[in-house]
Design an enzyme around this catalytic site. Structure first.
Site, PDB file in Angstrom:
ATOM      1  N   SER A 137      68.127  35.100  28.837  1.00  0.00           N
ATOM      2  CA  SER A 137      68.200  35.223  27.383  1.00  0.00           C
ATOM      3  C   SER A 137      69.551  34.680  26.960  1.00  0.00           C
ATOM      4  CB  SER A 137      68.086  36.698  26.972  1.00  0.00           C
ATOM      5  OG  SER A 137      68.451  36.889  25.616  1.00  0.00           O
ATOM      6  N   TYR A 150      70.583  45.893  27.269  1.00  0.00           N
ATOM      7  CA  TYR A 150      69.826  44.657  27.444  1.00  0.00           C
ATOM      8  C   TYR A 150      70.761  43.496  27.787  1.00  0.00           C
ATOM      9  CZ  TYR A 150      66.748  40.726  26.240  1.00  0.00           C
ATOM     10  OH  TYR A 150      66.020  39.554  26.262  1.00  0.00           O
TER      11      TYR A 150
END
Length: 252
Positions: A137, A150
């Site tokens: 990501s 995250y």
């Protein structure tokens, strides 16, 4: 005609994983599909052009990972390509991030891909060929509010990619990450719903806010991410990279 290497795609039931599996299959790869939901995996298999294995598994279980790769070895002699796509996202203010939330993010986004790489790479080294691609990501490159766990998990998995790439350089095995921004996937739908619930915005307003985070003003498509994965599979000179697919938001 020689068969192309077999590929394993985790999180293949929908979204990015489905798009990657369909792309690899269209290019002639035999594709082993894994995720928790068998129905979604069979829907992905129906979209694939060639031979598939449908292997439901909980990717957070080391025993399930071993069974997954053993099944591929038994059927096809092993995997020449691994796309570690399975992941999850949750948000919370840092001071409200519980130990359980923290552990979930690391288990799914960091420990599970590490275990998959550890399990698949010996066979690749024996054959002198392998392509490992982790879907990370842009949160592996920068921090944002409310995603401490995250972002930590994605920063961590990029470290696994870079270290593995350095360790296996020269063996015929490459290890790269693809780092998308916000992608039009069911996971982003969940993010949109959470933003709408937390802020009082409409879902359309929440989705527009995510699109606006990217300089091109739109969400990334799953096929754009799959295209970056394909580049990592076909280009042996790419190794240890975190390729951003985010409309220009992170320049590196």
């Amino acid at each position: 005609m020689d068969l192309k290497p077999a590929a394993v795609v985790t999180g293949a039931g929908r979204g990015i994983g489905r798009a990657v599996a369909v792309k690899l299959s269209a290019e002639g790869y035999r594709v082993a599909l894994t995720a928790r939901g068998e129905d979604e995996l069979r829907a992905t298999a129906a979209l694939c052009a060639g031979e598939t294995l449908v292997l439901p598994a909980d990717i957070t279980s080391s025993e399930a990972i071993d069974r997954l790769f053993t099944a591929v070895e038994d059927a096809w002699g092993g995997a020449g390509v691994l796309v570690a796509n399975a992941g999850a996202g949750e948000s919370a203010p840092l001071v409200k991030t519980t130990d359980e939330h923290w552990a979930r993010m690391l288990e799914v986004n960091l420990t599970a891909p590490f275990r998959c790489v550890r399990r698949v790479v010996p066979g690749m080294l024996d054959r002198g060929y392998g392509r490992i691609v982790v879907i990370a990501s842009v949160a592996a490159k920068r921090g944002e509010p409310y995603i401490t766990a995250y972002a930590a998990s994605k920063h961590g998995v990029l470290g696994v990619v870079r270290s593995a790439a350095a360790e296996f350089a020269g063996t015929g095995v490459t290890v790269n990450a693809v780092c998308p921004g916000y992608v039009a996937t069911p996971m982003t739908d969940q993010t949109v719903a959470a933003i709408a619930d937390r802020t009082g915005r409409t879902p359309a307003q929440a989705r527009a806010a995510l699109a606006a985070k990217q300089p091109n003003g739109r969400l990334v498509t799953v096929d754009e991410v799959a295209g970056a994965v394909w580049l990592c599979v076909t280009n042996a000179a790419l190794n240890g990279q975190g390729i951003n697919v985010d409309g220009g938001g992170v320049q590196s």
